[in-house]
Design a protein around this motif. Structure first.
Motif, PDB file in Angstrom:
ATOM      1  N   ALA A  48       7.103 -19.829  -8.580  1.00 55.05           N
ATOM      2  CA  ALA A  48       8.140 -19.096  -7.842  1.00 55.05           C
ATOM      3  C   ALA A  48       7.889 -17.587  -7.913  1.00 55.05           C
ATOM      4  O   ALA A  48       7.994 -16.882  -6.906  1.00 55.05           O
ATOM      5  N   TYR A  49       7.528 -17.113  -9.111  1.00 57.43           N
ATOM      6  CA  TYR A  49       7.316 -15.674  -9.274  1.00 57.43           C
ATOM      7  C   TYR A  49       6.137 -15.177  -8.448  1.00 57.43           C
ATOM      8  O   TYR A  49       6.220 -14.152  -7.768  1.00 57.43           O
ATOM      9  N   PHE A  50       5.026 -15.911  -8.465  1.00 54.04           N
ATOM     10  CA  PHE A  50       3.852 -15.455  -7.723  1.00 54.04           C
ATOM     11  C   PHE A  50       4.040 -15.604  -6.215  1.00 54.04           C
ATOM     12  O   PHE A  50       3.409 -14.882  -5.436  1.00 54.04           O
ATOM     13  N   ARG A  51       4.897 -16.532  -5.776  1.00 53.88           N
ATOM     14  CA  ARG A  51       5.251 -16.581  -4.358  1.00 53.88           C
ATOM     15  C   ARG A  51       5.993 -15.297  -3.979  1.00 53.88           C
ATOM     16  O   ARG A  51       5.761 -14.713  -2.920  1.00 53.88           O
ATOM     17  N   ALA A  79      11.551  -5.818  -9.809  1.00 51.02           N
ATOM     18  CA  ALA A  79      12.369  -6.313  -8.695  1.00 51.02           C
ATOM     19  C   ALA A  79      12.698  -7.789  -8.880  1.00 51.02           C
ATOM     20  O   ALA A  79      13.818  -8.226  -8.604  1.00 51.02           O
ATOM     21  N   TRP A  80      11.725  -8.575  -9.367  1.00 47.04           N
ATOM     22  CA  TRP A  80      11.973 -10.003  -9.640  1.00 47.04           C
ATOM     23  C   TRP A  80      13.017 -10.174 -10.733  1.00 47.04           C
ATOM     24  O   TRP A  80      13.882 -11.054 -10.653  1.00 47.04           O
ATOM     25  N   LYS A  81      12.921  -9.336 -11.740  1.00 50.93           N
ATOM     26  CA  LYS A  81      13.881  -9.404 -12.845  1.00 50.93           C
ATOM     27  C   LYS A  81      15.298  -9.129 -12.355  1.00 50.93           C
ATOM     28  O   LYS A  81      16.269  -9.741 -12.824  1.00 50.93           O
ATOM     29  N   THR A  90      15.624 -19.777  -3.924  1.00 54.57           N
ATOM     30  CA  THR A  90      14.863 -20.038  -2.691  1.00 54.57           C
ATOM     31  C   THR A  90      13.384 -20.178  -3.000  1.00 54.57           C
ATOM     32  O   THR A  90      12.712 -21.100  -2.527  1.00 54.57           O
ATOM     33  N   TYR A  91      12.872 -19.256  -3.821  1.00 56.11           N
ATOM     34  CA  TYR A  91      11.467 -19.321  -4.226  1.00 56.11           C
ATOM     35  C   TYR A  91      11.204 -20.517  -5.128  1.00 56.11           C
ATOM     36  O   TYR A  91      10.168 -21.167  -5.027  1.00 56.11           O
ATOM     37  N   GLU A  92      12.126 -20.786  -6.034  1.00 57.67           N
ATOM     38  CA  GLU A  92      11.945 -21.908  -6.961  1.00 57.67           C
ATOM     39  C   GLU A  92      11.950 -23.240  -6.235  1.00 57.67           C
ATOM     40  O   GLU A  92      11.202 -24.161  -6.581  1.00 57.67           O
ATOM     41  N   ALA A  93      12.793 -23.358  -5.201  1.00 55.20           N
ATOM     42  CA  ALA A  93      12.836 -24.600  -4.425  1.00 55.20           C
ATOM     43  C   ALA A  93      11.522 -24.808  -3.673  1.00 55.20           C
ATOM     44  O   ALA A  93      10.982 -25.920  -3.629  1.00 55.20           O
ATOM     45  N   ALA A  94      10.995 -23.730  -3.094  1.00 57.06           N
ATOM     46  CA  ALA A  94       9.719 -23.823  -2.381  1.00 57.06           C
ATOM     47  C   ALA A  94       8.593 -24.198  -3.335  1.00 57.06           C
ATOM     48  O   ALA A  94       7.738 -25.028  -3.012  1.00 57.06           O
ATOM     49  N   LYS A  96       8.891 -25.844  -6.100  1.00 56.81           N
ATOM     50  CA  LYS A  96       9.109 -27.228  -6.545  1.00 56.81           C
ATOM     51  C   LYS A  96       8.553 -28.220  -5.533  1.00 56.81           C
ATOM     52  O   LYS A  96       7.922 -29.221  -5.896  1.00 56.81           O
ATOM     53  N   VAL A  97       8.775 -27.963  -4.245  1.00 53.44           N
ATOM     54  CA  VAL A  97       8.256 -28.846  -3.194  1.00 53.44           C
ATOM     55  C   VAL A  97       6.730 -28.865  -3.215  1.00 53.44           C
ATOM     56  O   VAL A  97       6.108 -29.932  -3.150  1.00 53.44           O
ATOM     57  N   GLU A  98       6.123 -27.694  -3.328  1.00 52.29           N
ATOM     58  CA  GLU A  98       4.657 -27.628  -3.356  1.00 52.29           C
ATOM     59  C   GLU A  98       4.090 -28.275  -4.618  1.00 52.29           C
ATOM     60  O   GLU A  98       3.025 -28.889  -4.592  1.00 52.29           O
ATOM     61  N   ARG A  99       4.807 -28.124  -5.737  1.00 57.11           N
ATOM     62  CA  ARG A  99       4.346 -28.729  -6.983  1.00 57.11           C
ATOM     63  C   ARG A  99       4.347 -30.257  -6.886  1.00 57.11           C
ATOM     64  O   ARG A  99       3.440 -30.924  -7.372  1.00 57.11           O
ATOM     65  N   GLN A 100       5.367 -30.818  -6.250  1.00 55.05           N
ATOM     66  CA  GLN A 100       5.442 -32.269  -6.084  1.00 55.05           C
ATOM     67  C   GLN A 100       4.330 -32.754  -5.164  1.00 55.05           C
ATOM     68  O   GLN A 100       3.677 -33.772  -5.432  1.00 55.05           O
ATOM     69  N   ALA A 101       4.086 -32.001  -4.076  1.00 56.75           N
ATOM     70  CA  ALA A 101       3.002 -32.364  -3.167  1.00 56.75           C
ATOM     71  C   ALA A 101       1.649 -32.272  -3.876  1.00 56.75           C
ATOM     72  O   ALA A 101       0.758 -33.098  -3.658  1.00 56.75           O
ATOM     73  N   TYR A 102       1.522 -31.272  -4.730  1.00 53.65           N
ATOM     74  CA  TYR A 102       0.277 -31.102  -5.500  1.00 53.65           C
ATOM     75  C   TYR A 102       0.027 -32.316  -6.405  1.00 53.65           C
ATOM     76  O   TYR A 102      -1.100 -32.814  -6.491  1.00 53.65           O
TER      77      TYR A 102
END
Length: 278
Positions: A48-51, A79-81, A90-94, A96-102
């Motif tokens: 999420a952070y690197f996204r 800024a992330w902090k 929003t970033y964490e959900a995205a 999570k989806v990519e991690r499951q697909a991975y």
């Protein structure tokens, strides 16, 4: 200290929230279609952070054209902090989806591998982890101020003559310098060898002081193994001496107690009674 640096890095910005533009549109299928084949394992998706970093870098660079890359990273980290939880989700959900697909694509990839290829993949990952660990260790020792290792005579010779050495590439220069070093007479080498010996003394003195500092801050794990054995041996010897002294003390106390008991009135009366009966 880190927070202060990040705070100063973000001081020029009006507000972290005002510059955030969350571009979380993505296509998991498109992302993985480029990654998966028999020779190329799927790459791990971004966290999420690197996204967030990937989204914000162009914005920060545009608003801070004269700022270094390091300062940009600090600004984005701050800024992330400060990012609201709702926007982080929003970033964490995205992610999570990519991690499951991975995970699904990785399972498909492993299913087509032979046992030997699976072992080779594990070994490759082990080597990468070891390399990352070594890099982190080296960075940590640099931050802690560990003294630089002593140079050899050839290292000193090479550093002095590298600029004027023949050769276009670094490798060619080093090769030519090594040949020149071998051609030097013993007397010519002696100057560099003596400088190397002096550097060893410097290193040992600095290491002794540094290791004492590491003990003071509770980092005995960074002390050289031979010195750890010495310290361990001294500690064991002290424990042994303490144990022997303690045993002797207990024996002495028991002996004194027996002497006191034998000279008590009750014991003396029993001895007199026994003597008269005889």
């Amino acid at each position: 200290m880190a927070a202060a640096l990040l705070g100063r890095a973000l001081a020029a910005l009006p507000s972290a929230r005002h510059i955030l533009r969350c571009s979380t549109t993505y296509s998991v299928e498109k992302w993985f279609s480029k990654q998966i084949n028999s020779d190329n394992p799927p790459k791990r998706p971004l966290t999420a952070y690197f996204r967030f970093v990937k989204d914000q870098q162009p914005i920060f660079r545009k608003q801070n054209p004269d700022v270094s890359v390091l300062e940009i990273v600090k600004k984005i980290a701050y800024a992330w902090k400060e990012l609201p939880v709702s926007e982080k989700q929003t970033y964490e959900a995205a992610a999570k989806v990519e991690r499951q697909a991975y995970k699904e694509e990785l399972a498909k990839y492993k299913a087509q591998l032979s046992p030997a290829q699976i072992l080779a993949l594990k070994e490759e990952r082990r080597q990468k982890r070891a390399k990352r660990k070594a890099t982190r260790k080296k960075r940590e020792l640099t931050v802690l101020g560990k003294p630089k290792r002593p140079r050899t005579g050839f290292n000193i010779f090479m550093s002095e003559h590298f600029q004027e050495a023949k050769g276009i590439s670094v490798q060619a220069k080093m090769k030519n310098l090594f040949e020149e070093w071998q051609d030097l007479s013993s007397s010519q080498k002696q100057t560099y060898l003596q400088l190397a010996e002096d550097d060893k003394v410097r290193y040992e003195n600095e290491m002794k002081s540094w290791e004492e500092q590491m003990v003071d801050v509770g980092r005995e794990d960074l002390i050289r193994y031979k010195n750890r054995l010495k310290k361990s041996g001294v500690a064991t010897q002290k424990k042994t001496i303490k144990k022997v002294v303690s045993k002797k003390r207990v024996k002495t106390i028991k002996k004194i107690q027996r002497t006191k008991d034998s000279s008590s009135p009750e014991v003396m009366a029993k001895l007199k009674t026994k003597s008269s009966e005889e």
